[in-house]
Design a protein around this motif. Structure first.
Motif, PDB file in Angstrom:
ATOM      1  N   UNK A  82       0.832  -1.207   0.000  1.00 31.06           N
ATOM      2  CA  UNK A  82       0.000   0.000   0.000  1.00 31.06           C
ATOM      3  C   UNK A  82       0.870   1.262   0.000  1.00 31.06           C
ATOM      4  N   UNK A  83       2.009   1.224   0.707  1.00 26.01           N
ATOM      5  CA  UNK A  83       2.927   2.371   0.672  1.00 26.01           C
ATOM      6  C   UNK A  83       3.469   2.578  -0.738  1.00 26.01           C
ATOM      7  N   UNK A  84       3.834   1.480  -1.400  1.00 24.17           N
ATOM      8  CA  UNK A  84       4.328   1.565  -2.776  1.00 24.17           C
ATOM      9  C   UNK A  84       3.256   2.149  -3.691  1.00 24.17           C
ATOM     10  N   UNK A  85       2.027   1.661  -3.546  1.00 23.70           N
ATOM     11  CA  UNK A  85       0.929   2.178  -4.364  1.00 23.70           C
ATOM     12  C   UNK A  85       0.703   3.667  -4.124  1.00 23.70           C
ATOM     13  N   UNK A  86       0.803   4.087  -2.865  1.00 23.08           N
ATOM     14  CA  UNK A  86       0.661   5.513  -2.540  1.00 23.08           C
ATOM     15  C   UNK A  86       1.760   6.329  -3.219  1.00 23.08           C
ATOM     16  N   UNK A  87       2.996   5.811  -3.182  1.00 27.48           N
ATOM     17  CA  UNK A  87       4.113   6.507  -3.823  1.00 27.48           C
ATOM     18  C   UNK A  87       3.910   6.600  -5.330  1.00 27.48           C
ATOM     19  N   UNK A  88       3.353   5.549  -5.925  1.00 29.96           N
ATOM     20  CA  UNK A  88       3.105   5.553  -7.367  1.00 29.96           C
ATOM     21  C   UNK A  88       1.972   6.503  -7.749  1.00 29.96           C
ATOM     22  N   UNK A  89       0.920   6.529  -6.934  1.00 29.96           N
ATOM     23  CA  UNK A  89      -0.254   7.347  -7.240  1.00 29.96           C
ATOM     24  C   UNK A  89      -0.024   8.835  -6.999  1.00 29.96           C
ATOM     25  N   UNK A  90       0.614   9.157  -5.889  1.00 34.50           N
ATOM     26  CA  UNK A  90       0.888  10.575  -5.596  1.00 34.50           C
ATOM     27  C   UNK A  90       2.304  10.690  -5.045  1.00 34.50           C
ATOM     28  N   UNK A  91       3.285  10.765  -5.946  1.00 31.79           N
ATOM     29  CA  UNK A  91       4.683  10.805  -5.514  1.00 31.79           C
ATOM     30  C   UNK A  91       5.017  12.063  -4.704  1.00 31.79           C
ATOM     31  N   UNK A  92       5.733  11.871  -3.576  1.00 30.95           N
ATOM     32  CA  UNK A  92       6.178  13.034  -2.813  1.00 30.95           C
ATOM     33  C   UNK A  92       7.245  13.801  -3.619  1.00 30.95           C
ATOM     34  N   UNK A  93       7.576  14.991  -3.177  1.00 37.20           N
ATOM     35  CA  UNK A  93       8.505  15.845  -3.918  1.00 37.20           C
ATOM     36  C   UNK A  93       9.857  15.163  -4.149  1.00 37.20           C
ATOM     37  N   UNK A  94      10.378  14.435  -3.132  1.00 40.79           N
ATOM     38  CA  UNK A  94      11.697  13.799  -3.312  1.00 40.79           C
ATOM     39  C   UNK A  94      11.661  12.778  -4.435  1.00 40.79           C
ATOM     40  N   UNK A  95      10.557  12.057  -4.574  1.00 39.59           N
ATOM     41  CA  UNK A  95      10.435  11.053  -5.621  1.00 39.59           C
ATOM     42  C   UNK A  95      10.282  11.718  -6.990  1.00 39.59           C
ATOM     43  N   UNK A  96       9.450  12.737  -7.065  1.00 40.12           N
ATOM     44  CA  UNK A  96       9.266  13.464  -8.323  1.00 40.12           C
ATOM     45  C   UNK A  96      10.600  14.062  -8.785  1.00 40.12           C
ATOM     46  N   UNK A  97      11.363  14.624  -7.862  1.00 34.67           N
ATOM     47  CA  UNK A  97      12.658  15.233  -8.197  1.00 34.67           C
ATOM     48  C   UNK A  97      13.662  14.179  -8.663  1.00 34.67           C
ATOM     49  N   UNK A  98      13.700  13.034  -7.984  1.00 33.85           N
ATOM     50  CA  UNK A  98      14.603  11.953  -8.406  1.00 33.85           C
ATOM     51  C   UNK A  98      14.265  11.468  -9.811  1.00 33.85           C
ATOM     52  N   UNK A  99      12.993  11.312 -10.079  1.00 30.60           N
ATOM     53  CA  UNK A  99      12.578  10.861 -11.413  1.00 30.60           C
ATOM     54  C   UNK A  99      12.894  11.910 -12.473  1.00 30.60           C
ATOM     55  N   UNK A 100      12.794  13.173 -12.097  1.00 32.85           N
ATOM     56  CA  UNK A 100      13.017  14.267 -13.036  1.00 32.85           C
ATOM     57  C   UNK A 100      14.504  14.474 -13.331  1.00 32.85           C
ATOM     58  N   UNK A 101      15.328  14.545 -12.281  1.00 35.74           N
ATOM     59  CA  UNK A 101      16.717  14.940 -12.495  1.00 35.74           C
ATOM     60  C   UNK A 101      17.751  13.904 -12.084  1.00 35.74           C
ATOM     61  N   UNK A 102      17.324  12.821 -11.428  1.00 35.22           N
ATOM     62  CA  UNK A 102      18.275  11.761 -11.074  1.00 35.22           C
ATOM     63  C   UNK A 102      19.000  12.046  -9.786  1.00 35.22           C
ATOM     64  N   UNK A 103      20.003  11.260  -9.502  1.00 36.56           N
ATOM     65  CA  UNK A 103      20.633  10.249 -10.344  1.00 36.56           C
ATOM     66  C   UNK A 103      19.697   9.071 -10.625  1.00 36.56           C
ATOM     67  N   UNK A 104      19.864   8.516 -11.826  1.00 41.04           N
ATOM     68  CA  UNK A 104      19.010   7.436 -12.297  1.00 41.04           C
ATOM     69  C   UNK A 104      19.727   6.090 -12.200  1.00 41.04           C
TER      70      UNK A 104
END
Length: 120
Positions: free
Chosen positions: A34-56
């Motif tokens: 459920x935590x993973x699903x929450x992260x996928x559905x509404x990513x927090x800022x740290x996750x959005x930033x990692x996906x946007x600029x990395x490191x990947x």
């Protein structure tokens, strides 16, 4: 009944992010479905930033460069790259990247040819 959990490395892989770049709380605690699903559905800022600029992670870097993971290794890329690093490589591709992209294109062509071939 307890909810199924996964290791942080597995959750990072499912999220498409580089584990060492995630917050410490994420790295050190099991993640529930459920935590993973929450992260996928509404990513927090740290996750959005990692996906946007990395490191990947390697798989994301390989995909963005249009090469295989093995091609990255042959090219000497062992570290995670940021979006800026990837953009710089694409703007002025080194010889290894040109070669690996050509190899990957041939692999894709061959897979398409095999798929299109009549079944016996």
């Amino acid at each position: 009944m307890t909810e199924q959990t996964m290791k942080p490395a597995t959750a990072a892989q499912k999220l498409g992010v580089y584990l060492p770049a995630t917050p410490e709380a994420f790295q050190n605690n099991p993640i529930t479905r459920s935590e993973l699903n929450d992260l996928l559905e509404s990513p927090p800022e740290w996750l959005a930033e990692l996906r946007r600029s990395g490191p990947h992670p390697r798989s994301v870097v390989a995909g963005k460069l249009g090469v295989s993971n093995a091609g990255l290794a042959r090219g000497g890329v062992t570290d995670a790259l940021t979006t800026a690093d990837i953009t710089a490589l694409l703007q002025t591709p080194p010889e290894w990247l040109v070669t690996e992209r050509a190899t990957q294109a041939k692999v894709r062509e061959e897979k398409a040819r095999i798929k299109a071939a009549p079944k016996k």
